[in-house]
Design a protein around this motif. Structure first.
Motif: not given
Length: 495
Positions: A277-279, A295-304
């Motif tokens: 996570f980032n936030g 908090l958020k997650v995106d493609k750089t955090a292996q989000l599919e």
């Protein structure tokens, strides 16, 4: 008889108006100091009672009893705003200005090369994580969930097929999913949840059940679970046992809420391409519970599947001294195969009840139960129970899709579809087969193509086979079907 009529008249004059006027409708708008609307602000009245969330435009609309009331407006990153008022009229409009949280550093000095104060707080949170996760043996609470997904853009064709939502709207921005539900959640340790769906509705689907099961996301777990399509393994919690190996932390300051110090900490992944996570996370001093997260997650955090997922949670101090989840909003940003969509799923959690032992009757084999009348509620019911005010476009969506659904169920519309789709084509006759329907009668007949009907083997020689399936749908959502088959072997003459 006249005396009885007089008593009835007096009853309506003195009793009914008092009942009707015992509720005050509170409406309003929530903005920041620059007059920009703030969405999804949690609104509470009294103890253990989250009654509403502002919609994405910052509007709110709810009813509360007459008399002195204390209304709290809370959102991650902003100071709690409290309105203490005596309600004596039938309707009240409020404009709430939310100010950013004023953080103090408490004269903390970090020497060059020294450790950031955030690490000590995070270590306490990690050490107390399991104790805080299991503090409540069992509880029940009320849940309201609203979900919306709208397209921002989409391709004209997909896999050779024209993209058509069949709503008569050619614009690229439209609501494609809108759902609401009201449920009773029962939970017991270690991780057993039962959901009783009281009511649910989906725009354009009279018998739809929607996404009635709320997403119960816990950052007290080592691995934070999101829907499997986003990442089947889950994401590392910022206060998991091994979190210090995955994150760096920065102490941003603290503030006071409910006579308690709340610490605000920035969470930064140490590496990309890991499920992190980032936030921001806010931790309660001394008890080391989670106050709130952004908090958020995106493609750089292996989000599919999704491009980005952002989670905002707001916990509140609830008697007998627990900081428990009262509101949660999950924002989705989806970009896939040329489709660009965004949406949210927002929930309120209220009326908590705590138990030393869970009721065995509740925790049986059924994980989620829909009450028989859950998707049969009238529009007036939803207008009275809804905790997130509808946007104008959402009101239009409900009305428009309800009308479209009625049109699609009409005899003339179904017959027109049948006339178009029932035309015999050479491709269907020879290669693909075809289905002939009478939707108004719930009847259909499917036949196999001629290429599938002719074959050769050493016993029969050339063989010819004709088959088809008749189907009849019944009123109780069951259907009856039969498939006669006629086969003739030319070589051996057998029918």
């Amino acid at each position: 008889m006249n005396g009885i009529k007089l008593l009835v008249f007096l009853f309506f004059i003195f009793h009914i108006p008092k009942t009707i006027l015992s509720q005050v409708r509170v409406k309003g708008l929530i903005v920041d100091t620059s007059e920009k609307p703030i969405g999804f602000v949690s609104i509470s009245v009294g103890v253990n009672k989250t009654i509403s969330i502002a919609n994405s435009n910052g509007n709110f609309d709810f009813t509360i009893p007459f008399g002195r009331q204390q209304i709290e407006f809370r959102h991650v990153g902003y100071q709690t705003q409290t309105v203490d008022t005596v309600l004596s009229q039938t309707e009240l409009f409020l404009k709430i200005v939310m100010r950013p949280t004023e953080l103090t550093l408490n004269e903390i000095i970090v020497k060059p090369g020294g450790e950031d104060p955030a690490y000590e707080i995070i270590r306490y949170a990690i050490a107390n994580r399991e104790a805080n996760r299991t503090r409540v043996a069992a509880y029940a609470c009320d849940n309201y969930l609203k979900g919306l997904i709208r397209t921002l853009n989409y391709p004209k064709t997909f896999m050779g097929q024209v993209v058509d939502f069949e709503d008569g709207d050619t614009s690229k921005q439209k609501i494609i999913f809108l759902s609401e539900s009201v449920s009773k959640i029962n939970f017991k340790q270690p991780n057993d949840t039962r959901i009783d769906v009281i009511s649910t509705q989906v725009s354009g689907q009279t018998n739809g059940l929607g996404l009635a099961s709320p997403f119960l996301i816990s950052f007290y777990e080592n691995s934070v679970s999101l829907p499997k399509s986003f990442n089947p393994r889950g994401f590392v919690s910022p206060i998991s046992d091994g979190a210090l190996s995955f994150y760096t932390y920065t102490f941003l300051g603290s503030f006071i809420e409910s006579n308690t110090i709340i610490n605000r900490i920035q969470v930064i992944p140490k590496r990309k391409w890991e499920p992190l996570f980032n936030g921001y996370i806010q931790i309660v001093e001394n008890s080391w519970e989670i106050h709130s997260v952004d908090l958020k997650v995106d493609k750089t955090a292996q989000l599919e599947l999704a491009h980005e997922v952002r989670i905002q949670q707001q916990n509140r101090l609830i008697n007998p001294g627990y900081w428990l989840l009262t509101s949660q909003t999950i924002y989705l940003d989806i970009k896939i195969f040329g489709f660009d969509a965004a949406g949210y799923f927002s929930s309120t959690y209220s009326n908590y009840e705590f138990f030393d032992k869970a009721d065995k009757k509740i925790f049986g084999n059924t994980l989620i139960r829909y009450r028989p009348e859950s998707n049969k509620r009238p529009r007036t019911y939803w207008d009275s129970i809804r905790t997130i005010a509808l946007l104008p476009e959402e009101k239009i969506d409900y009305a428009k899709k309800d009308s479209l659904e009625k049109l699609r169920e009409s005899m003339s519309y179904l017959d027109s579809l049948d006339r178009i789709q029932n035309k015999i084509t050479w491709f269907g006759l020879m290669v693909n087969g075809q289905t002939i329907s009478r939707r108004s009668k719930r009847l259909s007949f499917s036949y196999d193509p001629l290429l599938k009907s002719i074959s050769y083997n050493t016993v029969e020689g050339l063989s010819l086979q004709a088959s088809g399936t008749f189907r009849k749908s019944l009123n109780n959502e069951k259907r009856i079907s039969f498939t006669p088959v006629i086969r003739y072997g030319v070589g051996n003459g057998h029918l």
